[in-house]
Scaffold this active site. Sequence first.
Site, PDB file in Angstrom:
ATOM      1  N   HIS A  91       0.833  -1.213   0.000  1.00 58.95           N
ATOM      2  CA  HIS A  91       0.000   0.000   0.000  1.00 58.95           C
ATOM      3  C   HIS A  91       0.858   1.250   0.000  1.00 58.95           C
ATOM      4  CE1 HIS A  91      -3.519  -2.486   0.624  1.00 58.95           C
ATOM      5  NE2 HIS A  91      -4.266  -1.416   0.469  1.00 58.95           N
ATOM      6  N   LYS A  95      -9.918  -7.846   8.014  1.00 57.86           N
ATOM      7  CA  LYS A  95     -10.581  -8.120   9.297  1.00 57.86           C
ATOM      8  C   LYS A  95     -10.484  -6.889  10.182  1.00 57.86           C
ATOM      9  CE  LYS A  95      -6.557 -10.314  11.508  1.00 57.86           C
ATOM     10  NZ  LYS A  95      -6.171  -9.771  12.806  1.00 57.86           N
TER      11      LYS A  95
END
Lengths: 279, 182
Positions: free
Chosen positions: B37, B102
């Site tokens: 990222h 999650k």
Amino acid sequence: MRELSVKRIEDTVYALFMSACCEIGEDVLFLLQKNLQTEESPFGREVLRQLIENDRLAAEKKMPICQDTGMAVIFMDLGQDVHLTCGDVNEAIETGVRRAYRDGCFRASVLSPLTRFNTKDNTPAIVHMRIVPGEQVTLTAAPKGFGSENMSRLWMLTPSQGIEGVKNAIVETVRLAGGNPCPPVVVGVGIGGTAERAMQMAKHSLTRECGTPSDDPMLAEMERELLERINNLGIGPQGLGGRTTALAVHIEQMPTHIAGLPVAVNMQCHAARHKTAVI
Amino acid sequence: MSKTIHAPLRREELEGLRAGDSVLLSGVIYTGRDAAHKRLCALINEGKELPFDLRNQAIYYAGPCPAKPGDPIGSCGPTTSYRMDAYAPTLCNLGLIGMIGKGQRSEAVVEAIRRNGGVYFAATGGAGALIATSVKSAEVIAFEDLGTEAIRRLEVENLPLIVAIDAHGGNLYEEGPARYRR
Ligand code: SF4
């Protein structure tokens, strides 16, 4: 005096990690099954079912339970009558870890904190060594994932905050963590000592068989009460809502300073992996 | 009953999803976690081309274990998503409409999901061995030097997910626990 080759230590470390990463303990499996019976939330039950199936599959296929095979945490109790031979014991431990993570196809998750360059073999390990009486060596391997490790917290409370303050700090840690540490969790707690010793106790408490109460009746009662309060948070399996937020609370304590009340909470996910061997 | 959806995703299909829906995802998704990222956003800042077109894609926050001989992938569960919160809105603005991970997301990510008509799916954390059985192939397509953190193109079949945050204000991480709190 007993002579022991460090090669035995290396091989034991290797075998413990090979097993710990792929085979969840009966203690955890039992608690997952037990909570599946009582969980009220349909998502909660579905998650618990998946976890039980996952753990079965991992053991069968000799695959890691979780892709985060963690940092390699080791507790080593070295009998003072053991004479270690044939090399450097620290090097032997690292070699055991390196071999296990390579042969087991475990993830290399360890890197330099600032440059973020991966060491590529999951070393160094985190080793807690103690000298104890006797001529045995006890080794516990506890691979620790960071989804839960990141949710750990150290509270340096004041004495005036007392037992209530301690309990609130523990519950608040779990509340703030929410779904991040892969609940259902095991909550490891160390109370007293110094800042670093409190956290070490918290980590050590996680090597206890999951759900076994403390030998100290006062701590055992606290563990029971806290488990109930934590499960009343409603966080549930994976944070999607439910009654099973924690499988167990484990507490250790030791004397501290007149001015202090350290409380360390080391969060452990349901992948509560720990294997012990005595040489 | 689980809904079946396909990736690359279609906005119209996602529109019908609500927090709390169970879905089975098949098709092509991309893995990406912390380091990937960071690099993607650095490329965007420099105005450079990305290794894959983000439009209508889903990124799976995951760093798998090495595959055993004969297997497409090793254990491959989700990692905690909040660490990608700093980058996710930038990627959503470039067309990313699915995120799989999650744990709870930041306000900024929830807002980016609403604005772009995306969905955040929860996969079961710590079910890496089970999830690996839904992965049919895996291929590193960028940042190979990052090891497990490289971007991989995964072909998945019936990956079990739960819609955690939808584009209509639904958030299972808030609604779920509120239901069972005492
Ligand atoms: S928190 Fe535990 S179960 Fe969840 S991804 Fe990390 S190691 Fe695996």
